[in-house]
Motif scaffolding. Structure first.
Motif, PDB file in Angstrom:
ATOM      1  N   GLY A 174      22.405  76.523  52.282  1.00 46.64           N
ATOM      2  CA  GLY A 174      22.331  75.620  53.430  1.00 46.64           C
ATOM      3  C   GLY A 174      21.330  76.068  54.477  1.00 46.64           C
ATOM      4  N   PHE A 175      20.690  77.208  54.221  1.00 45.95           N
ATOM      5  CA  PHE A 175      19.726  77.788  55.162  1.00 45.95           C
ATOM      6  C   PHE A 175      18.350  77.717  54.511  1.00 45.95           C
ATOM      7  CE2 PHE A 175      19.755  80.985  58.739  1.00 45.95           C
ATOM      8  CZ  PHE A 175      20.687  80.304  59.505  1.00 45.95           C
ATOM      9  N   SER A 176      17.380  77.153  55.208  1.00 44.61           N
ATOM     10  CA  SER A 176      16.034  77.149  54.637  1.00 44.61           C
ATOM     11  C   SER A 176      15.461  78.564  54.673  1.00 44.61           C
ATOM     12  CB  SER A 176      15.118  76.211  55.439  1.00 44.61           C
ATOM     13  OG  SER A 176      14.803  76.759  56.700  1.00 44.61           O
ATOM     14  N   ASN A 177      14.567  78.864  53.744  1.00 43.20           N
ATOM     15  CA  ASN A 177      13.963  80.188  53.700  1.00 43.20           C
ATOM     16  C   ASN A 177      13.129  80.474  54.942  1.00 43.20           C
ATOM     17  OD1 ASN A 177      15.159  80.815  51.321  1.00 43.20           O
ATOM     18  ND2 ASN A 177      13.304  80.772  50.066  1.00 43.20           N
ATOM     19  N   THR A 178      12.601  79.413  55.564  1.00 45.54           N
ATOM     20  CA  THR A 178      11.852  79.600  56.803  1.00 45.54           C
ATOM     21  C   THR A 178      12.757  80.146  57.897  1.00 45.54           C
ATOM     22  OG1 THR A 178      10.334  77.806  56.256  1.00 45.54           O
ATOM     23  CG2 THR A 178      10.462  78.462  58.573  1.00 45.54           C
ATOM     24  N   ASN A 179      13.972  79.599  57.993  1.00 38.77           N
ATOM     25  CA  ASN A 179      14.925  80.075  58.993  1.00 38.77           C
ATOM     26  C   ASN A 179      15.359  81.511  58.706  1.00 38.77           C
ATOM     27  OD1 ASN A 179      14.904  77.710  60.490  1.00 38.77           O
ATOM     28  ND2 ASN A 179      16.582  76.787  59.313  1.00 38.77           N
ATOM     29  N   VAL A 180      15.545  81.815  57.428  1.00 34.82           N
ATOM     30  CA  VAL A 180      15.888  83.186  57.061  1.00 34.82           C
ATOM     31  C   VAL A 180      14.775  84.142  57.494  1.00 34.82           C
ATOM     32  CG1 VAL A 180      16.266  84.770  55.136  1.00 34.82           C
ATOM     33  CG2 VAL A 180      17.348  82.514  55.117  1.00 34.82           C
ATOM     34  N   ALA A 181      13.533  83.747  57.250  1.00 32.89           N
ATOM     35  CA  ALA A 181      12.395  84.583  57.624  1.00 32.89           C
ATOM     36  C   ALA A 181      12.357  84.807  59.131  1.00 32.89           C
ATOM     37  CB  ALA A 181      11.090  83.947  57.149  1.00 32.89           C
ATOM     38  N   LEU A 182      12.663  83.769  59.903  1.00 32.10           N
ATOM     39  CA  LEU A 182      12.671  83.898  61.359  1.00 32.10           C
ATOM     40  C   LEU A 182      13.740  84.884  61.819  1.00 32.10           C
ATOM     41  CD1 LEU A 182      12.134  80.179  62.465  1.00 32.10           C
ATOM     42  CD2 LEU A 182      10.498  82.072  62.638  1.00 32.10           C
ATOM     43  N   VAL A 183      14.914  84.827  61.196  1.00 35.60           N
ATOM     44  CA  VAL A 183      15.979  85.763  61.538  1.00 35.60           C
ATOM     45  C   VAL A 183      15.529  87.200  61.251  1.00 35.60           C
ATOM     46  CG1 VAL A 183      18.312  86.552  60.952  1.00 35.60           C
ATOM     47  CG2 VAL A 183      17.841  84.099  61.188  1.00 35.60           C
ATOM     48  N   LEU A 184      14.883  87.394  60.116  1.00 37.04           N
ATOM     49  CA  LEU A 184      14.427  88.737  59.754  1.00 37.04           C
ATOM     50  C   LEU A 184      13.328  89.229  60.686  1.00 37.04           C
ATOM     51  CD1 LEU A 184      14.469  88.464  55.851  1.00 37.04           C
ATOM     52  CD2 LEU A 184      16.055  89.713  57.322  1.00 37.04           C
ATOM     53  N   VAL A 185      12.481  88.324  61.165  1.00 34.81           N
ATOM     54  CA  VAL A 185      11.453  88.715  62.136  1.00 34.81           C
ATOM     55  C   VAL A 185      12.110  89.217  63.414  1.00 34.81           C
ATOM     56  CG1 VAL A 185       9.653  87.842  63.681  1.00 34.81           C
ATOM     57  CG2 VAL A 185       9.580  87.294  61.249  1.00 34.81           C
ATOM     58  N   VAL A 186      13.182  88.559  63.833  1.00 36.27           N
ATOM     59  CA  VAL A 186      13.920  89.006  65.029  1.00 36.27           C
ATOM     60  C   VAL A 186      14.434  90.432  64.828  1.00 36.27           C
ATOM     61  CG1 VAL A 186      15.987  88.628  66.431  1.00 36.27           C
ATOM     62  CG2 VAL A 186      14.557  86.689  65.771  1.00 36.27           C
TER      63      VAL A 186
END
Length: 246
Positions: free
Chosen positions: A32-44
């Motif tokens: 349910g989470f796009s990979n773009t959103n996952v990448a943003l979380v990891l950048v944080v």
């Protein structure tokens, strides 16, 4: 062991572990989470590690984030294989953005998140950085910074000790505070303690020595001056590290 080194070691561990832990937490939600959103979380996460550690920690966090993004979120899952061009692009961008942002975050930490706008302070930093680039011997940089510290902090005197940590004198910390006997000393109200205060020089995580500051009774150096003093000491540490590895 210097608290600075302890903090940097913790940052290294966090750089490797934090992206893995966050990725594992997000795995149940990856459909349910796009990979773009996952990448943003990891950048944080990368930014958080870099802001509280140093450049190496930030870089390791960026690499760790990219690796675990590939492993957990790029099909086929749980394999270090990426088949979709979009996922390859996201992983590469995560790594690049993470590296760039981590460098910026580490630089913000180095400047102590305080804008040094006084022309005199900026001139001291510029002159020392310029000398560090051109000096044939690190001793010249040490002598230069010793003179700068006397004037900057209104000291009676200052000397540099190479590679020794004897006794437990008051210590000027990285954030401009002074710690004495494990307690914060109110410099803004009391001035510097009436005894020598150490200012350690760290280069690339290695302890190289310390400036022993001899305060003038009644002098109250402002926080910005103390932060500039810390940065000058860091420049000496970087110079000694470069000379030692040259």
């Amino acid at each position: 062991m210097p608290r600075h080194l302890d903090r940097d070691r913790v940052a290294i561990v966090a750089a490797v572990v934090a992206p893995l832990v966050v990725s594992a937490i997000l795995v149940p939600f990856r459909t349910g989470f796009s990979n773009t959103n996952v990448a943003l979380v990891l950048v944080v996460i990368v930014v958080a590690v870099a802001a509280n550690g140093h450049r190496l920690a930030g870089a390791l966090a960026a690499v760790s984030a990219a690796v675990w993004f590939d492993f957990f979120f790029a099909p086929p899952y749980e394999r270090f294989t990426v088949t979709k061009p979009a996922d390859i692009e996201t992983a590469v961008l995560l790594l690049v953005v993470g590296l760039v942002v981590s460098q910026l975050a580490a630089r913000v930490r180095r400047l102590r998140v305080i804008a040094i706008t006084d022309a005199g302070y900026l001139a001291r930093l510029h002159d020392t950085a310029e000398l560090a680039q051109s000096a044939k011997s690190p001793d010249r940089v040490v002598e230069h910074v010793t003179t700068q510290l006397i004037d900057l902090l209104s000291l009676r005197g200052c000397r540099f000790e190479y590679g020794s940590l004897i006794g437990h004198p008051p210590r000027l910390e990285q954030d401009g505070t002074v710690v004495w006997d494990r307690k914060n000393w109110d410099v803004d109200r009391l001035g510097l303690p009436d005894r020598e205060v150490e200012l350690r020089t760290i280069g690339n995580g290695h302890f190289y020595g310390r400036f022993m500051l001899d305060p003038t009774p009644g002098a109250v150096p402002p926080l910005q001056a103390r932060l500039v003093a810390v940065i000058l000491a860091d420049q000496v540490g970087a110079t000694l590290d470069t000379a030692g590895n040259g």
